[in-house]
Structures are given as C-alpha cells and as structure tokens.
Design a protein around this motif. Structure first.
Motif, PDB file in Angstrom:
ATOM      1  N   ILE A   7       0.847  -1.203   0.000  1.00 53.56           N
ATOM      2  CA  ILE A   7       0.000   0.000   0.000  1.00 53.56           C
ATOM      3  C   ILE A   7       0.878   1.247   0.000  1.00 53.56           C
ATOM      4  O   ILE A   7       0.637   2.187  -0.770  1.00 53.56           O
ATOM      5  N   SER A   8       1.904   1.265   0.828  1.00 56.47           N
ATOM      6  CA  SER A   8       2.827   2.404   0.871  1.00 56.47           C
ATOM      7  C   SER A   8       3.491   2.617  -0.481  1.00 56.47           C
ATOM      8  O   SER A   8       3.605   3.759  -0.954  1.00 56.47           O
ATOM      9  N   LEU A  92      -0.220   4.502   5.249  1.00 56.54           N
ATOM     10  CA  LEU A  92      -0.522   5.793   4.614  1.00 56.54           C
ATOM     11  C   LEU A  92       0.528   6.836   4.988  1.00 56.54           C
ATOM     12  O   LEU A  92       0.994   7.603   4.130  1.00 56.54           O
ATOM     13  N   ILE A  93       0.902   6.877   6.249  1.00 60.39           N
ATOM     14  CA  ILE A  93       1.919   7.830   6.707  1.00 60.39           C
ATOM     15  C   ILE A  93       3.259   7.516   6.056  1.00 60.39           C
ATOM     16  O   ILE A  93       3.954   8.428   5.574  1.00 60.39           O
ATOM     17  N   LEU A  94       3.612   6.251   5.987  1.00 61.98           N
ATOM     18  CA  LEU A  94       4.881   5.853   5.374  1.00 61.98           C
ATOM     19  C   LEU A  94       4.912   6.225   3.896  1.00 61.98           C
ATOM     20  O   LEU A  94       5.899   6.802   3.419  1.00 61.98           O
ATOM     21  N   GLY A  95       3.858   5.931   3.170  1.00 63.53           N
ATOM     22  CA  GLY A  95       3.798   6.280   1.749  1.00 63.53           C
ATOM     23  C   GLY A  95       3.938   7.769   1.514  1.00 63.53           C
ATOM     24  O   GLY A  95       4.669   8.215   0.622  1.00 63.53           O
ATOM     25  N   GLY A  96       3.249   8.568   2.329  1.00 63.31           N
ATOM     26  CA  GLY A  96       3.344  10.021   2.192  1.00 63.31           C
ATOM     27  C   GLY A  96       4.718  10.554   2.536  1.00 63.31           C
ATOM     28  O   GLY A  96       5.264  11.411   1.833  1.00 63.31           O
ATOM     29  N   ALA A  97       5.304  10.033   3.597  1.00 66.40           N
ATOM     30  CA  ALA A  97       6.637  10.487   4.015  1.00 66.40           C
ATOM     31  C   ALA A  97       7.676  10.160   2.949  1.00 66.40           C
ATOM     32  O   ALA A  97       8.512  11.003   2.597  1.00 66.40           O
ATOM     33  N   VAL A  98       7.619   8.946   2.408  1.00 67.72           N
ATOM     34  CA  VAL A  98       8.595   8.547   1.386  1.00 67.72           C
ATOM     35  C   VAL A  98       8.377   9.339   0.096  1.00 67.72           C
ATOM     36  O   VAL A  98       9.344   9.766  -0.548  1.00 67.72           O
ATOM     37  N   GLY A  99       7.124   9.560  -0.284  1.00 65.59           N
ATOM     38  CA  GLY A  99       6.838  10.332  -1.501  1.00 65.59           C
ATOM     39  C   GLY A  99       7.452  11.711  -1.472  1.00 65.59           C
ATOM     40  O   GLY A  99       8.108  12.145  -2.438  1.00 65.59           O
ATOM     41  N   ASN A 100       7.273  12.427  -0.379  1.00 67.24           N
ATOM     42  CA  ASN A 100       7.861  13.768  -0.282  1.00 67.24           C
ATOM     43  C   ASN A 100       9.374  13.724  -0.071  1.00 67.24           C
ATOM     44  O   ASN A 100      10.101  14.604  -0.519  1.00 67.24           O
ATOM     45  N   PHE A 101       9.860  12.673   0.606  1.00 62.50           N
ATOM     46  CA  PHE A 101      11.300  12.529   0.821  1.00 62.50           C
ATOM     47  C   PHE A 101      12.035  12.368  -0.512  1.00 62.50           C
ATOM     48  O   PHE A 101      13.112  12.936  -0.706  1.00 62.50           O
ATOM     49  N   ILE A 102      11.459  11.617  -1.430  1.00 58.90           N
ATOM     50  CA  ILE A 102      12.071  11.436  -2.749  1.00 58.90           C
ATOM     51  C   ILE A 102      12.272  12.788  -3.427  1.00 58.90           C
ATOM     52  O   ILE A 102      13.339  13.065  -3.980  1.00 58.90           O
TER      53      ILE A 102
END
Length: 158
Positions: A7-8, A92-102
């Motif tokens: 999901i992430s 959901l939090i992990l996916g969002g954090a990684v998306g912006n981190f990239i």
C-alpha cells in the motif's frame, strides 16, 4: 504485513506519477482549472514543510524523515501486526513520508499541485493527502483504543 508495505509503495507510485505529470504538463506557477471555483492544478515548488514552514532546511527534513520512517517501520513490525487499522494508518503515513522525501532528496523541493479553490488552503500533493489521512485515522484509532481500555477498566471495577 507485506500488504501494508505494498500500500505504501502504491501511494509513492501514484504520488511520483502525479508529480511527473505536473512537471511535464504545467509550467511553474501556472494553473490548470479542473472544476471552476472548486479544484485546479497549480505547479508549485515547496522548499519547506506544510504551509512552506522551515523553507530551505533540507538537512533537517532529511534527518527528521529518516527518523520518522524508522519509527513507522518499527511500529509496523511490532504493533501493526496486532491491528489492521493501525497498520493501515501507518502505511498511509509511510507512503506520504517517502513520496515527499524522494522529492526533497532529488529535487531539493517538493512538487505540489492540487489546489482547492473554495477555501484559502495551501497547494498540496498526493503524499500530503496520504499523510493527512493516515495521521487522522491514527488519531481516531488511538482515541477509540484508549476509550475501549477505559471502558474495560471501568467494567472490571464493578
């Protein structure tokens, strides 16, 4: 647990794809109206966090994001195994954090594009939505979990 990491990854994929489409199709600071007076896409480069706070503090964001990702993975592997709602909110939090981190890592800014026209709200992206929904879901989950424990203790005293 694998499903929550998938999901992430899906969230990261959708986030990065929408950012790619934005950069390729909308000039910087230009607006593409989708639903008049309701929703538009505006290409914006955010060098800070929400509402452009702490602009230009990339080292700070790298460190904080890596710590957050580590904590999320830890909680996912320990407590996430015990509750699907908790694990889903973490994904959901992990996916969002990684998306912006990239974005921060490779671009030195975050690509934002979604703009709601009917309220004065900052421009955001899919990762931001995922973070917001994940945190909201977690707060609701924790509230009800505490309430359930309180009720069990109260019943146990009677």
């Amino acid at each position: 647990m694998l499903i929550y990491y998938i999901i992430s990854l899906i969230i990261v994929g959708i986030d990065q794809f929408t950012k790619y489409l934005t950069v390729q199709n909308i000039p910087l600071h230009e607006t593409l109206e989708v639903i008049p007076s309701f929703l538009s896409f505006t290409y914006h480069q955010n060098t800070g966090a929400a509402w452009s706070m702490l602009e230009g503090q990339m080292i700070f964001f790298y460190i904080v994001t890596l710590i957050v990702i580590g904590v999320i993975v830890y909680y996912m592997q320990t407590y996430g195994r015990q509750d699907k709602v908790f694990a889903f909110s973490l994904s959901l939090i992990l996916g969002g954090a990684v998306g912006n981190f990239i974005d921060r890592l490779f671009l030195q800014y975050v690509v934002d594009m979604i703009r709601v026209e009917f309220i004065d709200f900052p421009i955001f992206n899919v990762a931001d939505m995922s973070l917001t929904i994940g945190v909201t879901l977690m707060v609701i989950y924790l509230f009800f979990d505490e309430w359930k424990e309180y009720r069990q203790k109260k019943v146990g005293k009677n």
